[in-house]
Write an enzyme that holds these catalytic residues in place. Structure first.
Site, short mmCIF file in Angstrom:
data_model
loop_
_atom_site.label_atom_id
_atom_site.label_comp_id
_atom_site.label_asym_id
_atom_site.label_seq_id
_atom_site.Cartn_x
_atom_site.Cartn_y
_atom_site.Cartn_z
N CYS A 119 0.82 -1.23 0.00
CA CYS A 119 0.00 0.00 0.00
C CYS A 119 0.85 1.28 0.00
O CYS A 119 0.32 2.37 -0.23
CB CYS A 119 -0.96 0.00 1.17
SG CYS A 119 -2.04 -1.44 1.18
N HIS A 252 -3.24 7.25 2.29
CA HIS A 252 -3.67 5.94 1.81
C HIS A 252 -5.08 5.69 2.35
O HIS A 252 -5.36 5.94 3.52
CB HIS A 252 -2.69 4.88 2.30
CG HIS A 252 -3.19 3.49 2.07
ND1 HIS A 252 -3.68 3.07 0.86
CD2 HIS A 252 -3.27 2.41 2.91
CE1 HIS A 252 -4.04 1.81 0.96
NE2 HIS A 252 -3.81 1.38 2.18
N ASN A 282 -10.22 -0.09 0.07
CA ASN A 282 -8.76 -0.02 0.09
C ASN A 282 -8.22 -0.63 -1.22
O ASN A 282 -8.35 -1.84 -1.43
CB ASN A 282 -8.25 -0.80 1.31
CG ASN A 282 -6.75 -0.77 1.46
OD1 ASN A 282 -6.03 -0.39 0.53
ND2 ASN A 282 -6.27 -1.16 2.62
O1 UT7 Z 1 -3.83 -1.13 3.52
C1 UT7 Z 1 -2.91 -1.53 4.47
C2 UT7 Z 1 -3.26 -0.97 5.74
N1 UT7 Z 1 -4.38 -1.66 6.32
C3 UT7 Z 1 -5.04 -1.05 7.28
O2 UT7 Z 1 -4.73 0.07 7.57
C4 UT7 Z 1 -6.09 -1.79 8.05
C5 UT7 Z 1 -5.96 -1.43 9.52
N2 UT7 Z 1 -6.94 -2.06 10.38
C6 UT7 Z 1 -8.25 -1.72 10.34
O3 UT7 Z 1 -8.66 -0.93 9.54
C7 UT7 Z 1 -9.17 -2.31 11.40
O4 UT7 Z 1 -8.40 -2.95 12.38
C8 UT7 Z 1 -10.22 -3.27 10.81
C9 UT7 Z 1 -11.23 -2.51 10.00
C10 UT7 Z 1 -9.54 -4.33 9.97
C11 UT7 Z 1 -10.97 -3.98 11.96
O5 UT7 Z 1 -11.57 -3.01 12.81
P1 UT7 Z 1 -11.44 -3.15 14.39
O6 UT7 Z 1 -12.19 -2.06 14.99
O7 UT7 Z 1 -9.97 -3.24 14.69
O8 UT7 Z 1 -12.18 -4.50 14.66
P2 UT7 Z 1 -11.62 -5.80 15.42
O9 UT7 Z 1 -10.64 -6.52 14.57
O10 UT7 Z 1 -11.23 -5.41 16.81
O11 UT7 Z 1 -12.94 -6.66 15.51
C12 UT7 Z 1 -14.03 -6.26 16.35
C13 UT7 Z 1 -15.15 -7.29 16.21
C14 UT7 Z 1 -14.69 -8.72 16.37
O12 UT7 Z 1 -15.72 -9.42 17.06
P3 UT7 Z 1 -15.54 -9.73 18.63
O13 UT7 Z 1 -14.29 -10.55 18.75
O14 UT7 Z 1 -15.44 -8.41 19.31
O15 UT7 Z 1 -16.80 -10.49 18.95
C15 UT7 Z 1 -14.64 -9.22 14.95
O16 UT7 Z 1 -14.85 -10.61 14.86
O17 UT7 Z 1 -15.73 -7.18 14.91
C16 UT7 Z 1 -15.80 -8.48 14.32
N3 UT7 Z 1 -15.68 -8.34 12.88
C17 UT7 Z 1 -16.74 -8.18 12.06
N4 UT7 Z 1 -18.05 -8.12 12.30
C18 UT7 Z 1 -18.86 -7.93 11.26
C19 UT7 Z 1 -14.55 -8.31 12.14
N5 UT7 Z 1 -14.85 -8.11 10.82
C20 UT7 Z 1 -16.19 -8.04 10.77
C21 UT7 Z 1 -17.10 -7.85 9.71
N6 UT7 Z 1 -18.43 -7.80 10.01
N7 UT7 Z 1 -16.70 -7.71 8.44
#
Ligand code: UT7
Length: 325
Positions: A119, A252, A282
């Protein structure tokens, strides 16, 4: 007289197939994978992404973006003496997507090569092209980001497959007596390979390892917000500018919350941040040039504006470029 590199024209390409969150929710539901429009919007700011059709490759989207950038700069492909494509989703293992693109542009002879920094790829490619132009190695460069991330996605993994899309963006970077690119800053730290990768590879006619995208989102998020602030401050200092001089931040486009955090830390209001993640998702190395072209064509970015471009991604890689448009 000092020689600079300045952007003479921009272009982009989005594949026609647009998938809204509602579309992707339905697509995943058919596989028994649960997600929702609310979750995706709230956690990422993404509302839609574009996916290429079968048989369309990174070089095809790059070609369309380059044609627009050439038209905007009033140059033709035969004026180009350097082609750099930033991509992690090349058409083939080799030759480079840049070489394939060169042929599709109907020209031959000039150097053409790919840059792979995921990225951050477009920031890396711009840095290399800037250096080559300033040292006399090129006069008119096509610098492109083009990605087909839809082909790397695991549609059984809701934590990643809702985030990414396909697209391409391009600029013509031209030698000039006036700036232009003022400063660049690029970095990598390979110890973080595991938090964002596609670990598969081709060997003996087979794919070994997993060829689908893996990401520890929280780890990437934490690293991203730190390095994006650091590189922004470093590049502005190198350029002798401050955040007050920045007309537009073009980060980005991975997650609106990362962009908001960077803007807050740099004390830039969101009105001065170009945001396209809502419509593009993204698109990895394509995200910055896509956002740039979008803002130029919308009339947001004007000639003379100071732009701060920032990338971060797998590697771990990160970097930034500050320029007068
Ligand atoms: O391009 C390269 C750079 N990449 C990035 O910059 C990505 C950086 N990371 C992010 O943008 C975020 O960390 C994400 C968008 C990937 C995830 O967001 P988050 O707020 O960090 O969520 P999380 O991983 O802490 O997940 C929270 C909850 C989890 O459930 P529990 O364990 O709390 O019950 C996940 O299982 O959300 C759940 N979850 C979803 N729920 C519905 C994860 N993905 C999904 C989904 N739909 N698609």
């Amino acid at each position: 007289m000092t020689r600079y590199a300045r952007i003479a024209g921009t272009g982009s390409c989005l594949p026609p197939q647009r998938l809204s969150n509602v579309d992707i929710v339905a697509m995943l539901a058919a596989r028994g994978v649960e997600t929702s429009d609310e979750w995706i919007v709230e956690r990422t700011g993404i509302r839609a992404r574009h996916f290429v059709a079968d048989g369309v490759y990174a070089s095809d989207m790059a070609l369309q973006a380059c044609r627009q950038a050439l038209e905007a700069s009033a140059l033709s492909a035969s004026d180009i003496d350097l082609i750099i494509v930033a991509t992690s989703t090349p058409d083939m293992v080799f030759p480079s997507t840049a070489a394939i693109l060169q042929h599709k542009l109907g020209v031959a002879g000039c150097p053409a090569f790919d840059v792979q920094a995921v990225c951050s790829g477009f920031i890396y490619a711009l840095t290399v092209a800037d250096a080559m132009i300033r040292t006399g190695g090129a006069r008119n460069a096509l610098v492109v980001g083009s990605e087909v991330f839809s082909r790397l996605l695991d549609f059984n993994d809701r934590t990643t497959c809702v985030l990414f899309g396909d697209g391409a963006g391009a600029v013509v970077l031209q030698a000039s007596d006036t700036p232009g690119i003022l400063a660049t800053d690029i970095h990598a730290d390979g110890k973080h390979t595991g938090i964002l990768c596609v670990p598969g590879h081709v060997s003996g006619g087979q794919i070994l390892g997993d060829p689908l995208l893996k990401m520890d989102g929280q780890a990437v998020f934490k690293l991203a917000v730190g390095v994006l602030e650091d590189t922004a401050r470093t590049v502005l200092e190198k350029a002798g500018r401050t955040t007050a001089d920045v007309d537009w931040l073009i980060p980005h486009q991975a997650n609106i919350r990362i962009m908001q955090s960077t803007a807050r830390k740099l004390k830039l209001p969101m009105e001065r941040v170009v945001v396209t993640v809502d419509e593009h998702g993204n698109t990895s190395a394509a995200s910055i040039p896509l956002a740039l072209d979008h803002a130029v064509r919308q009339g947001q970015i004007k000639k003379g504006d100071t732009l701060l471009l920032e990338g971060v991604g797998g590697g771990f890689t990160w970097g930034s470029v500050v320029l007068d448009f």
